[in-house]
Design a protein around this motif. Structure first.
Motif, PDB file in Angstrom:
ATOM      1  N   UNK B 189     -34.600  35.624 -17.130  1.00 48.17           N
ATOM      2  CA  UNK B 189     -33.708  35.198 -18.217  1.00 48.17           C
ATOM      3  C   UNK B 189     -32.255  35.286 -17.744  1.00 48.17           C
ATOM      4  N   UNK B 190     -31.512  34.232 -17.987  1.00 48.28           N
ATOM      5  CA  UNK B 190     -30.098  34.231 -17.625  1.00 48.28           C
ATOM      6  C   UNK B 190     -29.829  33.775 -16.199  1.00 48.28           C
ATOM      7  N   UNK B 191     -30.887  33.429 -15.457  1.00 45.92           N
ATOM      8  CA  UNK B 191     -30.690  33.117 -14.035  1.00 45.92           C
ATOM      9  C   UNK B 191     -29.973  31.789 -13.815  1.00 45.92           C
ATOM     10  N   UNK B 192     -29.944  30.930 -14.839  1.00 46.09           N
ATOM     11  CA  UNK B 192     -29.296  29.625 -14.675  1.00 46.09           C
ATOM     12  C   UNK B 192     -27.776  29.688 -14.889  1.00 46.09           C
ATOM     13  N   UNK B 193     -27.221  30.878 -15.136  1.00 48.04           N
ATOM     14  CA  UNK B 193     -25.795  30.931 -15.491  1.00 48.04           C
ATOM     15  C   UNK B 193     -24.858  30.283 -14.457  1.00 48.04           C
ATOM     16  N   UNK B 194     -25.089  30.391 -13.124  1.00 49.85           N
ATOM     17  CA  UNK B 194     -24.114  29.754 -12.226  1.00 49.85           C
ATOM     18  C   UNK B 194     -24.241  28.233 -12.178  1.00 49.85           C
ATOM     19  N   UNK B 195     -25.337  27.675 -12.664  1.00 49.56           N
ATOM     20  CA  UNK B 195     -25.606  26.267 -12.398  1.00 49.56           C
ATOM     21  C   UNK B 195     -25.570  25.406 -13.674  1.00 49.56           C
ATOM     22  N   UNK B 196     -25.549  26.041 -14.841  1.00 47.45           N
ATOM     23  CA  UNK B 196     -25.624  25.265 -16.084  1.00 47.45           C
ATOM     24  C   UNK B 196     -24.488  24.254 -16.226  1.00 47.45           C
ATOM     25  N   UNK B 197     -23.276  24.662 -15.877  1.00 51.14           N
ATOM     26  CA  UNK B 197     -22.144  23.750 -16.022  1.00 51.14           C
ATOM     27  C   UNK B 197     -22.331  22.535 -15.111  1.00 51.14           C
ATOM     28  N   UNK B 198     -22.817  22.772 -13.892  1.00 53.72           N
ATOM     29  CA  UNK B 198     -23.055  21.665 -12.954  1.00 53.72           C
ATOM     30  C   UNK B 198     -24.127  20.724 -13.501  1.00 53.72           C
ATOM     31  N   UNK B 199     -25.144  21.293 -14.149  1.00 51.79           N
ATOM     32  CA  UNK B 199     -26.203  20.453 -14.719  1.00 51.79           C
ATOM     33  C   UNK B 199     -25.681  19.621 -15.888  1.00 51.79           C
ATOM     34  N   UNK B 200     -24.739  20.191 -16.642  1.00 49.39           N
ATOM     35  CA  UNK B 200     -24.124  19.424 -17.747  1.00 49.39           C
ATOM     36  C   UNK B 200     -23.392  18.211 -17.166  1.00 49.39           C
ATOM     37  N   UNK B 201     -22.611  18.418 -16.108  1.00 50.76           N
ATOM     38  CA  UNK B 201     -21.867  17.324 -15.467  1.00 50.76           C
ATOM     39  C   UNK B 201     -22.843  16.252 -14.962  1.00 50.76           C
TER      40      UNK B 201
END
Lengths: 411, 222
Positions: B189-201
C-alpha cells in the motif's frame, strides 16, 4: 495535432515496451546466481566457504576441500544442533566450556535489505505495554502517530484518545522533544521476547527512547554526539540484551545503541552502501560476522565480542551483465525500464542504461530494415527522419513503436 | 451542433454509465461490508495491524473495476460508429472532424470522470470512517492508478476500435495492453507514490491519441 498524437502514441509504446520486453526476456533467460555462504570459524580463526558448482563445494581461504561433516565441525556454533545429534560437539572451544544455554543466549541473527528503508512509512504504530506482567505481549487497542503531538488513535472508533495523547505529549515536551518526529523505529510485533518500545528521532534530530511502562510514558533522551545523524534505525530483540538497535548513520557507518546505558558504539565496518547492499549480522559466543552483500559481491568483516575487528574477506562472482543472457541483452536493449526495483518497495520508472554501446549495432541494423520498409511502401525518406532518430536512440522499442503506428499518412 | 453530438452520446451510453457506476459503488460497498465483518470478528486493532504491517490490501477487489467501466463505455460508444462505418456520416456534418471526435471523447471522459469521482469519493469517505489518515492516504495512492487505468483504457480502446485494419488493430492492442500493465504493478500500500503524478501526465497525453486513428479512418485506410 495529428503528428503530435502519433508521437505521443510512439512515446507511450516505447515506454511500455522498454518495461515489458526486457521483463519477458529475463523471465525466459535469467539463471539463478547463488552467492557463496561464507562463515567465520572459531576453530580455525579463518573463513569457511560453501558454494554451488554442479554440487556443493566446501572449502576455506587456503583452498582445502572439506566433506559436509568436516565443514560443520569447523563451525560448531552455527551447526550446533547437527553436532549435538552426531555427538561431535566439542566440550570446550578456546578454553570456554560449551554450554548450550550460553551458546543460545549469545546467538543473534539480523538482516537489513535496502527495500526496508526505501518504503512507505506506515505512520501509525502500536505501543505495547512493556511491563504487563504477562508472559506474552498483547496487541494494544490503539495506534500512535507523532505529528504536532503524540496522538493515540483507538482503532475500533477511529477516534483520538485525548487522555493518553495528553499524557505522552506532555512528557515528551518536558523532555525537550521537538514535534513532529522524523523517524520512528521499533519492532511493531507481539512476536518478540520483550518490548522495548521505540527509538524516535525528533524534528531537531534528537534521539529518544519511548515506551510505555505500566500505562505510564517512559521517555529517555539519548546523548548523540554533535553532527551525528542516522538514516535508518533497526531495532533488535536478542537474548543477550546487549543493545537495542543497529543504526546506520548519514555517513553510512554502522552503530549500536547499548541497552540501559544508551551508549552509541561505532562498529569498524567500512564502505557500507545501504541503498544497494544487504547487511547481515550473525553473532555468536566469540564473534560478530558482518556481511555486506552487493549485486555480485560479499564484503565480510569479523569482530570479536568486544567489537574489535579481527578479520576481513571479499568475494565476488559473475555479475548478471557478464552472463550469456546478460551479454545478449547488452546487444538487444539500449536501456531497460523497470517498474519495481530489488532495492526499493516503491513503484517507479527505474531507468537503467545498458553498459557499453553494443546495442548501437542492432539499432543501426533496425534503421536499415526501417529504410527498406519505407522504400517498399514508397514513403518519402525526408518525412521519416524523426522516426530514424527514434530508432537510433531507442532501438528495438522505437523500431516496433514507429512501425506499429505508421507514418504513412503524413507524407 | 456540439450540444446535439453530446446528446447523441448521452442517448447511446446513459444506461450503461448509470449501471456501471452503480456496480462500482456496490463494489465499494462490498469492500466495506468485508471490512466491517473482519473488524467484528478479529477486532479493529488486529485488522489495522494486518493492514499496516502485514500488507493486507483491504481494497484490492476494486483493482479492475475502473478498467472494466472504461472499456465498456468505449465499446458502447465506438462500436456502433464503426458498424456500417456510421462515423463517416458524422464526418459529413458541418463541423471540423477532429472536433467532433474530441467532443465524443470529451463526453466519454466527462462521463467516466463523474462515475469514477463518485466511486472514488465513496471509497475515500468509507475508508476515513474506518481507518486512520495514514491508512487512508496509502489506500488512495494505491487505488489512484487503477482509476487512471480506467481512463487510459477508455482512450486506448477508442483508438483500437476506430482503427479499420485488423492488422493494425492487433498491433495497437498489443501496445495498449503493454501500457496498461504499468498501472497494475501491485506492491505494498502506498508504493505508487513516486509514480502517480507521472501516470497522470501520461494518461492526459494519450487522451488525444484518438485523433491519430480518426485521421487514418477518414483518409480511407480500410
Amino acid at each position: 495535432m495529428k503528428k503530435i498524437s502519433r508521437y505521443i502514441l510512439v512515446f507511450i509504446t516505447i515506454l511500455a515496451f522498454a518495461v515489458a520486453i526486457p521483463k519477458l526476456y529475463w523471465l525466459a533467460f535469467e539463471k539463478p546466481i547463488q552467492a557463496p555462504l561464507v562463515m567465520y570459524s572459531c576453530i580455525d580463526d579463518g573463513f569457511m566457504i560453501q558454494y554451488y558448482d554442479q554440487e556443493f563445494i566446501r572449502t576455506d581461504t587456503k583452498g582445502n576441500i572439506y566433506t559436509r561433516d568436516e565443514f560443520e565441525l569447523k563451525l560448531p556454533l552455527f551447526y550446533i544442533r547437527q553436532l549435538l545429534i552426531n555427538g561431535t560437539m566439542p566440550d570446550t572451544i578456546k578454553g570456554v566450556a560449551m554450554d548450550v544455554h550460553e551458546i543460545s543466549r549469545t546467538k543473534s541473527s539480523y538482516r537489513y535489505r535496502p527495500l526496508y528503508k526505501n518504503a512507505p512509512d506506515p505512520g501509525l504504530y502500536p505501543l505495547f505495554e512493556s511491563e504487563s506482567g504477562r508472559a506474552n505481549l498483547e496487541m494494544p487497542l490503539d495506534y500512535f502517530r507523532i505529528k504536532e503531538r503524540m496522538e493515540f488513535v483507538i482503532a475500533s472508533s477511529n477516534k483520538v484518545d485525548e487522555r493518553k495523547t495528553q499524557m505522552f505529549t506532555t512528557v515528551l515536551n518536558n523532555r525537550g522533544f521537538v514535534f513532529p518526529s522524523k523517524m520512528i523505529a521499533g519492532l511493531p510485533t507481539t512476536r518478540k521476547t520483550i518490548d522495548e518500545g521505540y527509538i524516535v528521532i525528533d524534528d531537531a534530530d534528537q534521539m529518544f527512547h519511548v515506551k510505555m511502562v505500566e500505562g505510564e510514558p517512559y521517555v529517555k533522551k539519548v546523548d548523540v554526539p554533535e553532527g551525528l545523524k542516522f538514516k535508518r534505525i533497526e531495532c533488535v530483540d536478542f537474548k543477550d540484551r546487549k543493545y537495542y538497535s543497529y543504526l546506520i548513520s548519514d555517513a553510512n557507518e554502522l552503530y549500536i545503541l547499548t541497552q540501559d546505558d544508551y551508549e552509541l558504539i561505532k562498529w569498524p565496518v567500512e564502505d557500507f552502501n545501504p541503498e544497494i547492499e544487504e547487511l547481515r549480522i550473525y553473532g555468536d559466543l566469540f564473534n560478530y560476522t558482518i556481511t555486506l552483500k552487493g549485486p555480485n559481491y560479499l564484503n565480510i568483516t569479523v569482530l570479536d565480542d568486544k567489537y574489535n575487528k579481527v578479520d576481513q574477506y571479499y568475494d565476488s562472482w559473475t555479475a548478471l551483465s557478464e552472463t550469456k543472457a546478460g551479454k545478449a541483452a547488452a546487444f538487444i536493449f539500449p536501456a531497460e525500464i523497470r517498474m519495481t526495483d530489488a532495492n526499493s518497495s516503491f513503484v517507479n520508472f527505474y531507468f537503467e542504461r545498458t553498459k557499453g554501446f553494443l546495442w548501437l549495432i542492432l539499432n543501426v541494423l533496425l534503421m536499415a530494415i526501417h529504410y527498406t520498409i519505407i522504400r517498399k511502401n514508397g514513403f518519402k525518406l525526408k518525412r521519416n527522419l524523426i522516426d530514424f532518430t527514434v530508432i537510433l536512440i531507442t532501438g528495438i522499442y522505437g523500431f516496433l513503436a514507429v512501425n506499429f503506428f505508421q507514418n504513412k499518412f503524413f507524407d | 451542433m456540439y450540444k446535439s453530438v453530446f446528446y447523441k452520446e448521452w442517448i447511446k451510453t446513459k444506461w450503461f454509465l448509470i449501471l456501471l457506476s452503480l456496480i462500482g459503488l456496490l463494489a465499494v460497498g462490498n469492500i466495506f461490508l468485508k471490512v466491517q465483518h473482519n473488524i467484528t470478528f478479529n477486532g479493529a486493532n488486529k485488522y489495522w495491524y494486518l493492514i499496516l504491517f502485514q500488507n493486507q490490501l483491504y481494497f484490492k477487489s476494486l483493482k479492475f473495476v475502473p478498467l472494466l467501466i472504461g472499456l465498456t463505455i468505449a465499446l458502447i460508444q465506438y462500436i456502433p460508429e464503426i458498424m456500417d462505418k456510421r462515423i463517416k456520416l458524422t464526418f459529413h456534418l458541418p463541423i471540423n472532424e477532429d472536433k467532433i471526435l474530441l467532443i465524443m471523447l470529451g463526453y466519454g471522459t466527462f462521463g467516466l470522470v463523474v462515475s469514477f469521482g463518485l466511486i472514488f469519493s465513496f471509497f475515500s469517505i468509507m475508508s476515513s470512517h474506518y481507518f486512520g489518515k495514514e491508512i487512508v492516504d496509502a489506500a488512495i495512492i494505491s487505488v489512484l492508478p487503477w482509476f487512471l487505468a480506467g481512463l487510459a483504457a477508455y482512450f486506448l480502446a477508442a483508438l483500437v476500435i476506430l482503427e479499420a485494419i485488423w492488422k493494425y488493430r492487433a498491433l495497437y492492442f498489443i501496445a495498449a495492453a503493454s501500457f496498461l500493465l504499468l498501472f497494475f504493478e501491485g506492491g505494498i500500500a502506498g508504493s505508487y507514490s513516486p509514480v502517480n503524478f507521472k501516470l497522470i501526465i501520461l494518461t492526459l497525453l494519450i487522451s488525444i491519441s484518438l485523433i491519430f486513428s480518426a485521421y487514418r479512418f477518414r483518409k480511407g485506410e480500410m
